[in-house]
Scaffold this active site. Sequence first.
Site, PDB file in Angstrom:
ATOM      1  CE  LYS A 204     -11.898  10.472  -6.172  1.00  0.00           C
ATOM      2  NZ  LYS A 204     -11.986   9.197  -6.912  1.00  0.00           N
TER       3      LYS A 204
ATOM      4  NE  ARG B  37      -6.485   6.984 -15.737  1.00  0.00           N
ATOM      5  CZ  ARG B  37      -7.230   5.879 -15.766  1.00  0.00           C
ATOM      6  NH1 ARG B  37      -7.557   5.328 -16.930  1.00  0.00           N
ATOM      7  NH2 ARG B  37      -7.641   5.328 -14.645  1.00  0.00           N
TER       8      ARG B  37
END
Length: 498
Positions: A271, A347
């Site tokens: 990130k 996920r």
Amino acid sequence: MQFSLSPANLSAWSGSVLVVGVHEQDPQGLIGELETRLGLAIAPWLERQRFQGKGGELAKLQLLRPEISSLILVGLGAAASPQLPALRQAAANAAKACNAESGSVGVLLPWSEQPAQATAEALSVAEAIRLALYSDVRFRSKPDPRTLPERFELLGTLPADTASALERVGAICAGVELARELVAAPPNSVTPAALADSAATIAQAHGLELKVLERADCAKRGMGAYLAVSQGSDLDPKFIHLTYRPNGALRKRLVLVGKGLTFDSGGYNLKVGAAQIDMMKYDMGGSAAVIGAMRAIAELRPEGVEVHMLVASCENMVNGSAVHPGDIVTASNGTTIEINNTDAEGRLTLADALVYASELKPDAIVDLATLTGACVIALGEEIAGLWSDHDDLADGLRQAAEQAGEGLWRMPMQSSYREGLKSLLADLKNTGPRPGGSITAALFLREFVDREIPWAHMDIAGTVWSDKGRGLDPAGATGYGVRTLVNWICGGGAGANA
Ligand code: BES
Ligand code: MN
Ligand code: ZN
């Protein structure tokens, strides 16, 4: 902090602070009544303060009398506008103005004439007061000394059974506060092992069942998607399974799944830039919500529902063993996944948790996850996204959220977007195109749920944290989701709709 009903009316109540809610134009004539009760010219004072009774507006007056030391007037907006949100906001603002007071606070609000509604209002007001007064001093070396009122007495006409309903407030708020504490705690304090400990504390205190699967147990079950995420971290993953079993006959079995990334660096898709890596301690907000809800459920002991909580907890980090962008892994249902972006890790952990959830053969599965930045872009920080193919389940959750005052908006499960998840080599890739990113994330999860089982997904990426504070939430972790889940499970929603 205690909540009770007071039989006293405006002319008889005494205590330390009197809070009175007034609508714009004061249709109830409460200001006149107060003038008589206190022998003071309140109306001209309010005019000088430019107090209009707008939603959440406050005016505080020190009376310094032995029977009432201060008076707080709080605005409720137009009398015709929806009551519940106005009452909640007024209660939260008034409570904050009682910070530093002690003794008992009387709260006079225009409760609904309809008994069930009046009870719901009283519960919401009590929740709002307690949640607005929460503050987190765990990490200060010298916390500021703080006093709070010991008692809040609800004045005015309320049905007698409101008193027993108020006993639920403590359990629900303790669940919300636990969730806030887990989310706010830094990633060197809330680790996967700490999440497991937190589940163990609830299990011990309330006699719930706890199973924690270690890395080797997960490997045996073929949880290749979940373990791929954890493999770049020095901390062991913990797959947490906490179960509440009711006394007596079983009507429903429900599974709550929470994303439990105690830190999400993004992995090799690190990130950077505006991605706010420093806030990614809150990537376990889904797990905090389900742990908080379990704490409340354990205390409220709803009849007829068995509730399983699953958290596939780990960190998403970078080291020499971390997953490479491009790795292909196999989830526990045999689906192969090309990890084209290591930052779409939630996920992957949820995939194996949803396979495990389906094996429990429940009547419904609900997952909560800080899954996508795309959901924050779509709905902002006050509304979570809801995806489900089951209208009854979606409606039950929406109603539970509305009753809780938590924003929740149903989003489309656009099956055609599944195209975006096709991989050249594997069954799926974990990331689709940027447009519609929260929808493809939901479609990815659907691949791991038994289609016979009603399932709903809540993307809470925007709602877990509030920089400035909003509504009942002080700045920081909100504890979003706990009240929605508890209302859904204990308020009859799940029984009726799941
Ligand atoms: N934990 C993040 C999602 C997130 C973003 C939560 C902002 C709260 C605030 C998640 O793991 C993530 O990184 N998602 C990516 C997915 C993308 C790579 C497809 C995102 O949203 O950018
Ligand atoms: Mn990520
Ligand atoms: Zn994440």
